[in-house]
Write a protein that holds these residues in place. Structure first.
Motif, PDB file in Angstrom:
ATOM      1  N   ALA A  48      69.854 -28.247  28.582  1.00 16.31           N
ATOM      2  CA  ALA A  48      70.472 -29.430  27.983  1.00 16.31           C
ATOM      3  C   ALA A  48      70.911 -29.162  26.547  1.00 16.31           C
ATOM      4  CB  ALA A  48      69.496 -30.606  28.025  1.00 16.31           C
ATOM      5  N   LEU A  49      70.476 -28.051  25.961  1.00 12.01           N
ATOM      6  CA  LEU A  49      70.882 -27.698  24.599  1.00 12.01           C
ATOM      7  C   LEU A  49      72.318 -27.205  24.633  1.00 12.01           C
ATOM      8  CD1 LEU A  49      67.679 -25.768  23.471  1.00 12.01           C
ATOM      9  CD2 LEU A  49      68.290 -28.132  22.952  1.00 12.01           C
ATOM     10  N   ASP A  50      73.210 -27.944  23.992  1.00  8.58           N
ATOM     11  CA  ASP A  50      74.626 -27.599  24.130  1.00  8.58           C
ATOM     12  C   ASP A  50      75.352 -27.356  22.810  1.00  8.58           C
ATOM     13  OD1 ASP A  50      74.702 -30.168  23.176  1.00  8.58           O
ATOM     14  OD2 ASP A  50      76.028 -30.938  24.731  1.00  8.58           O
ATOM     15  N   ILE A  69      74.154 -21.845  21.762  1.00  9.30           N
ATOM     16  CA  ILE A  69      74.920 -20.911  22.586  1.00  9.30           C
ATOM     17  C   ILE A  69      74.997 -19.553  21.897  1.00  9.30           C
ATOM     18  CG2 ILE A  69      77.205 -20.432  23.570  1.00  9.30           C
ATOM     19  CD1 ILE A  69      77.472 -23.523  23.921  1.00  9.30           C
ATOM     20  N   THR A  70      75.204 -19.569  20.580  1.00  6.70           N
ATOM     21  CA  THR A  70      75.272 -18.332  19.805  1.00  6.70           C
ATOM     22  C   THR A  70      73.945 -17.590  19.851  1.00  6.70           C
ATOM     23  OG1 THR A  70      76.935 -19.295  18.351  1.00  6.70           O
ATOM     24  CG2 THR A  70      75.778 -17.366  17.524  1.00  6.70           C
ATOM     25  N   VAL A  71      72.839 -18.303  19.659  1.00  9.89           N
ATOM     26  CA  VAL A  71      71.510 -17.686  19.709  1.00  9.89           C
ATOM     27  C   VAL A  71      71.257 -17.088  21.088  1.00  9.89           C
ATOM     28  CG1 VAL A  71      69.025 -18.189  19.698  1.00  9.89           C
ATOM     29  CG2 VAL A  71      70.482 -19.062  17.863  1.00  9.89           C
ATOM     30  N   ALA A  72      71.581 -17.827  22.128  1.00  9.13           N
ATOM     31  CA  ALA A  72      71.366 -17.334  23.491  1.00  9.13           C
ATOM     32  C   ALA A  72      72.182 -16.059  23.735  1.00  9.13           C
ATOM     33  CB  ALA A  72      71.725 -18.412  24.500  1.00  9.13           C
ATOM     34  N   GLY A 127      71.041 -11.940  24.414  1.00  9.73           N
ATOM     35  CA  GLY A 127      71.348 -11.261  25.665  1.00  9.73           C
ATOM     36  C   GLY A 127      71.758 -12.126  26.836  1.00  9.73           C
ATOM     37  N   ALA A 128      71.865 -13.445  26.637  1.00  9.34           N
ATOM     38  CA  ALA A 128      72.304 -14.294  27.749  1.00  9.34           C
ATOM     39  C   ALA A 128      73.709 -13.888  28.182  1.00  9.34           C
ATOM     40  CB  ALA A 128      72.277 -15.764  27.350  1.00  9.34           C
ATOM     41  N   ASP A 129      73.898 -13.840  29.486  1.00 18.45           N
ATOM     42  CA  ASP A 129      75.192 -13.460  30.037  1.00 18.45           C
ATOM     43  C   ASP A 129      76.077 -14.666  30.304  1.00 18.45           C
ATOM     44  OD1 ASP A 129      74.780 -10.443  30.597  1.00 18.45           O
ATOM     45  OD2 ASP A 129      72.961 -11.394  31.359  1.00 18.45           O
ATOM     46  N   GLY A 130      75.493 -15.854  30.272  1.00 17.12           N
ATOM     47  CA  GLY A 130      76.242 -17.081  30.502  1.00 17.12           C
ATOM     48  C   GLY A 130      75.410 -18.271  30.080  1.00 17.12           C
ATOM     49  N   TYR A 131      76.045 -19.436  30.124  1.00 15.77           N
ATOM     50  CA  TYR A 131      75.411 -20.645  29.612  1.00 15.77           C
ATOM     51  C   TYR A 131      75.952 -21.836  30.388  1.00 15.77           C
ATOM     52  CZ  TYR A 131      73.148 -23.185  25.745  1.00 15.77           C
ATOM     53  OH  TYR A 131      72.306 -23.942  24.975  1.00 15.77           O
TER      54      TYR A 131
END
Length: 127
Positions: free
Chosen positions: A83-85, A90-93, A97-101
């Motif tokens: 729910a964090l948008d 998004i930048t931190v994720a 290493g996050a590949d998507g959001y």
């Protein structure tokens, strides 16, 4: 058949993902917390992890860092499902290493599009 690990402390979210993904032919394994997510990712070797950020105790960002640092899990794509948008989240994720959001609540078709993108043979061969 691609295997998706859904890690979310909300049982309703896990159930929705399981129903949507199994209907589309994906195999689904589930974790209710970050520790379980990392452990299942190591043993099950899923093709993709859908990971909630906000969970009690160790959160999804901690799990993301562990997954991307682990010898057995670093190449598994991880999509944050949260729910964090905000742009900062998004930048931190992405930085970690996050590949998507995907933002909750999500549109089923948007989730499926992203899941398919990461589970297509061309993507798997590149990994």
């Amino acid at each position: 058949m691609s295997k998706i690990l859904v890690a979310d402390d909300d049982e309703n979210v896990r159930e929705l993902c399981r129903l949507v993904l199994t209907t589309e032919g994906f195999q689904v394994v589930e974790a209710a917390d970050a520790r379980g997510c990392v452990a299942l990712a190591e043993t099950e070797q899923p093709d993709l992890v859908l990971l909630d950020w906000m969970m009690p105790g160790k959160d999804g960002m901690d799990a993301l860092r562990e997954l991307k640092a682990g010898d057995l899990t670093r190449k598994i794509p991880v999509v944050m499902l949260t729910a964090l948008d905000g742009l900062s989240q998004i930048t931190v994720a992405t930085y970690n290493g996050a590949d998507g959001y995907v933002t909750k609540p999500f549109e089923v078709e948007d989730l499926l599009t992203l899941v398919r993108r990461f589970t297509q043979p061309a993507h798997s061969a590149a990994g």
